[in-house]
Design a protein around this motif. Sequence first.
Motif, PDB file in Angstrom:
ATOM      1  N   MET A   1      -9.724  -4.272 -43.231  1.00 40.24           N
ATOM      2  CA  MET A   1      -9.586  -4.500 -41.631  1.00 40.24           C
ATOM      3  C   MET A   1     -10.419  -3.715 -41.087  1.00 40.24           C
ATOM      4  O   MET A   1     -10.402  -2.578 -41.073  1.00 40.24           O
ATOM      5  CB  MET A   1      -8.195  -4.519 -41.436  1.00 40.24           C
ATOM      6  N   TYR A   2     -11.398  -4.249 -40.226  1.00 41.80           N
ATOM      7  CA  TYR A   2     -12.322  -3.447 -39.133  1.00 41.80           C
ATOM      8  C   TYR A   2     -11.759  -2.597 -38.055  1.00 41.80           C
ATOM      9  O   TYR A   2     -10.686  -3.188 -37.088  1.00 41.80           O
ATOM     10  CB  TYR A   2     -13.307  -3.958 -38.570  1.00 41.80           C
ATOM     11  N   LYS A   3     -11.847  -1.376 -38.075  1.00 38.33           N
ATOM     12  CA  LYS A   3     -11.484  -0.379 -37.025  1.00 38.33           C
ATOM     13  C   LYS A   3     -12.731   0.126 -36.194  1.00 38.33           C
ATOM     14  O   LYS A   3     -13.441   0.766 -36.944  1.00 38.33           O
ATOM     15  CB  LYS A   3     -10.434   0.416 -37.424  1.00 38.33           C
ATOM     16  N   ALA A   4     -12.753  -0.154 -34.781  1.00 42.28           N
ATOM     17  CA  ALA A   4     -14.108   0.525 -34.452  1.00 42.28           C
ATOM     18  C   ALA A   4     -14.103   1.963 -34.200  1.00 42.28           C
ATOM     19  O   ALA A   4     -12.857   2.537 -34.136  1.00 42.28           O
ATOM     20  CB  ALA A   4     -14.057  -0.188 -32.933  1.00 42.28           C
ATOM     21  N   ASN A   5     -15.132   2.404 -34.283  1.00 46.82           N
ATOM     22  CA  ASN A   5     -15.335   3.977 -34.086  1.00 46.82           C
ATOM     23  C   ASN A   5     -14.641   4.632 -32.873  1.00 46.82           C
ATOM     24  O   ASN A   5     -15.169   4.056 -31.789  1.00 46.82           O
ATOM     25  CB  ASN A   5     -16.921   4.335 -34.065  1.00 46.82           C
ATOM     26  N   ASP A   6     -13.782   5.472 -32.788  1.00 46.88           N
ATOM     27  CA  ASP A   6     -13.031   5.844 -31.689  1.00 46.88           C
ATOM     28  C   ASP A   6     -13.980   6.698 -30.804  1.00 46.88           C
ATOM     29  O   ASP A   6     -13.829   6.495 -29.475  1.00 46.88           O
ATOM     30  CB  ASP A   6     -12.082   6.752 -31.983  1.00 46.88           C
ATOM     31  N   ASP A   7     -15.370   7.266 -31.277  1.00 53.14           N
ATOM     32  CA  ASP A   7     -16.170   7.846 -30.368  1.00 53.14           C
ATOM     33  C   ASP A   7     -17.431   7.139 -29.794  1.00 53.14           C
ATOM     34  O   ASP A   7     -18.416   7.242 -29.527  1.00 53.14           O
ATOM     35  CB  ASP A   7     -16.686   9.325 -31.099  1.00 53.14           C
ATOM     36  N   ARG A   8     -17.115   5.816 -29.654  1.00 52.55           N
ATOM     37  CA  ARG A   8     -18.221   4.765 -29.595  1.00 52.55           C
ATOM     38  C   ARG A   8     -18.785   4.747 -28.349  1.00 52.55           C
ATOM     39  O   ARG A   8     -19.987   4.437 -27.998  1.00 52.55           O
ATOM     40  CB  ARG A   8     -17.887   3.080 -29.800  1.00 52.55           C
TER      41      ARG A   8
ATOM     42  N   ILE B   1     -24.435  -5.686 -36.646  1.00 54.05           N
ATOM     43  CA  ILE B   1     -23.591  -6.059 -35.531  1.00 54.05           C
ATOM     44  C   ILE B   1     -22.062  -5.130 -35.292  1.00 54.05           C
ATOM     45  O   ILE B   1     -22.048  -4.437 -34.028  1.00 54.05           O
ATOM     46  CB  ILE B   1     -22.882  -7.403 -35.476  1.00 54.05           C
ATOM     47  N   LEU B   2     -21.420  -4.791 -36.223  1.00 57.62           N
ATOM     48  CA  LEU B   2     -20.266  -3.801 -36.278  1.00 57.62           C
ATOM     49  C   LEU B   2     -21.139  -2.310 -36.142  1.00 57.62           C
ATOM     50  O   LEU B   2     -20.255  -1.618 -35.238  1.00 57.62           O
ATOM     51  CB  LEU B   2     -19.622  -3.966 -37.474  1.00 57.62           C
ATOM     52  N   ASP B   3     -22.049  -2.197 -36.638  1.00 55.95           N
ATOM     53  CA  ASP B   3     -22.828  -0.918 -36.379  1.00 55.95           C
ATOM     54  C   ASP B   3     -23.085  -0.447 -35.022  1.00 55.95           C
ATOM     55  O   ASP B   3     -23.081   0.509 -34.243  1.00 55.95           O
ATOM     56  CB  ASP B   3     -23.859  -0.516 -37.310  1.00 55.95           C
ATOM     57  N   ALA B   4     -23.582  -1.909 -34.495  1.00 54.37           N
ATOM     58  CA  ALA B   4     -23.995  -1.683 -33.056  1.00 54.37           C
ATOM     59  C   ALA B   4     -22.861  -1.284 -32.121  1.00 54.37           C
ATOM     60  O   ALA B   4     -22.789  -0.594 -31.264  1.00 54.37           O
ATOM     61  CB  ALA B   4     -24.635  -2.916 -32.545  1.00 54.37           C
ATOM     62  N   PHE B   5     -21.711  -2.037 -32.132  1.00 49.20           N
ATOM     63  CA  PHE B   5     -20.487  -1.624 -31.543  1.00 49.20           C
ATOM     64  C   PHE B   5     -20.064  -0.520 -31.788  1.00 49.20           C
ATOM     65  O   PHE B   5     -19.716   0.368 -30.616  1.00 49.20           O
ATOM     66  CB  PHE B   5     -19.390  -2.802 -31.999  1.00 49.20           C
ATOM     67  N   ASP B   6     -20.091   0.275 -33.173  1.00 49.65           N
ATOM     68  CA  ASP B   6     -19.587   1.668 -33.332  1.00 49.65           C
ATOM     69  C   ASP B   6     -20.461   2.416 -32.665  1.00 49.65           C
ATOM     70  O   ASP B   6     -20.191   3.721 -32.373  1.00 49.65           O
ATOM     71  CB  ASP B   6     -19.454   1.681 -34.875  1.00 49.65           C
ATOM     72  N   SER B   7     -21.954   2.133 -32.292  1.00 45.39           N
ATOM     73  CA  SER B   7     -22.696   2.926 -31.385  1.00 45.39           C
ATOM     74  C   SER B   7     -22.876   3.191 -30.264  1.00 45.39           C
ATOM     75  O   SER B   7     -23.618   3.351 -29.453  1.00 45.39           O
ATOM     76  CB  SER B   7     -23.943   2.921 -32.380  1.00 45.39           C
TER      77      SER B   7
ATOM     78  N   ALA C   1     -13.426 -12.494 -37.073  1.00 46.79           N
ATOM     79  CA  ALA C   1     -12.951 -11.349 -38.322  1.00 46.79           C
ATOM     80  C   ALA C   1     -12.714 -10.148 -37.900  1.00 46.79           C
ATOM     81  O   ALA C   1     -11.726  -9.499 -38.374  1.00 46.79           O
ATOM     82  CB  ALA C   1     -13.868 -11.666 -39.476  1.00 46.79           C
ATOM     83  N   ASN C   2     -13.519  -9.608 -37.022  1.00 45.88           N
ATOM     84  CA  ASN C   2     -13.482  -8.172 -36.688  1.00 45.88           C
ATOM     85  C   ASN C   2     -13.460  -7.608 -35.161  1.00 45.88           C
ATOM     86  O   ASN C   2     -12.868  -6.856 -34.830  1.00 45.88           O
ATOM     87  CB  ASN C   2     -14.889  -7.586 -37.123  1.00 45.88           C
ATOM     88  N   LEU C   3     -13.991  -8.427 -34.010  1.00 44.75           N
ATOM     89  CA  LEU C   3     -14.040  -7.910 -32.834  1.00 44.75           C
ATOM     90  C   LEU C   3     -13.376  -8.368 -31.753  1.00 44.75           C
ATOM     91  O   LEU C   3     -13.262  -8.126 -30.838  1.00 44.75           O
ATOM     92  CB  LEU C   3     -15.611  -8.124 -32.303  1.00 44.75           C
ATOM     93  N   LYS C   4     -12.317  -9.515 -32.161  1.00 48.10           N
ATOM     94  CA  LYS C   4     -11.407 -10.300 -31.245  1.00 48.10           C
ATOM     95  C   LYS C   4     -10.724  -9.266 -30.836  1.00 48.10           C
ATOM     96  O   LYS C   4     -10.300  -9.418 -29.549  1.00 48.10           O
ATOM     97  CB  LYS C   4     -10.756 -11.217 -31.936  1.00 48.10           C
ATOM     98  N   PRO C   5      -9.947  -8.415 -31.341  1.00 47.20           N
ATOM     99  CA  PRO C   5      -9.101  -7.330 -30.615  1.00 47.20           C
ATOM    100  C   PRO C   5      -9.765  -6.485 -29.538  1.00 47.20           C
ATOM    101  O   PRO C   5      -9.230  -5.906 -28.871  1.00 47.20           O
ATOM    102  CB  PRO C   5      -8.508  -6.419 -31.808  1.00 47.20           C
ATOM    103  N   TYR C   6     -11.189  -6.609 -29.607  1.00 47.46           N
ATOM    104  CA  TYR C   6     -11.921  -5.631 -28.517  1.00 47.46           C
ATOM    105  C   TYR C   6     -12.733  -6.616 -27.383  1.00 47.46           C
ATOM    106  O   TYR C   6     -13.300  -6.040 -26.731  1.00 47.46           O
ATOM    107  CB  TYR C   6     -13.085  -4.903 -29.305  1.00 47.46           C
TER     108      TYR C   6
END
Length: 329
Positions: free
Chosen positions: A1-8, A48-54, A82-87
């Motif tokens: 389950m994807y969790k975004a970087n807290d320091d993004r 795509i997920l690395d972009a959001f994490d950054s 699959a990953n970004l809907k919660p955000y």
Amino acid sequence: MYKANDDRYEKATIRRAGNTGLQLPGISFGMWHSFGDDANYSDSERVILDAFDSGIFSFDLANNYGPGSGAAERMFGEVYKANLKPYRNELVITTKAGYHMWPGPYGSFSGRKTLMNAIDVSLERMNLDYVDIFYSHRFDPNTSLEETAVALDDIVKSGKALYVGISNYNKEQTAEMIKYFKELHTPFAVNQLSYNMLNRDVKEDGVVDLLREEQKAVVAYGPLAEGLLTNKYLNDLPADMKLHPTNSGVLSGGANDLKAKLNQLNDIAQNRGQSLAQMATAWLLNDPTVVSVVTGASKVEHLQDNIKAMENLDFTSDELEAIDKIVLG
């Protein structure tokens, strides 16, 4: 389950589009290339997920992006679901209609039926209830600008977009659209334009100055002039090089002249501790009217290299003068 970087957002560069409530990262993630039907899903998801994490929370799409019209929207929609809907409340997701989308007379340009159908198709592909910016992708010579403006306004009123934008509209066309948007109270924020260190046609046209005066913004695409403003062509320019029509003028002086300019620009970049590509992005963001620069990446390492441009956005007056002298003569 994807969790975004807290320091993004810790190191994110965030800019405001004029006097609007729209805020964008200095770099937006563009999906024009490399996200077609033949793209590898796992690789696309990773970048795509690395972009959001950054700290890149803006994703730029269009109904025709692929290759294969709709392919990039479908790809993004799968990653989003699959990953970004919660955000969703953090994301700025944009799309456009105007270039070829489907067969027949309503599959392109900016008439009312085309735009109304296109937004519904895009939302379905991306698993979204709304987009943050919906663009008319290009001026439609056969449809009144008022019809296009009213259609975009109605799309906002329907709840399917929060802001509207235009793309590839010149100064005269932009001025007329702004007039209609003011009358309609449409939340218009940006014109997305081809703009880079070598291709300054939009500055010469005056549309950038107009947007600044109207307290709106530019989103710049093609910041690297399709690779010219990288280290790829410092030693050799292929004779059959194909450029986007908006960048074709950069070869007007011939290949040898352009190669000499690129090497001189690269010398300035190295003195700044940047690659040529990083300096090209930073140069665009030195213009306060530019709210964001759209750049794509198919690999995480390329994305991270692009992001490093944010580490040095300041230019001395001598650097700016030297760049202008090299490019403009």
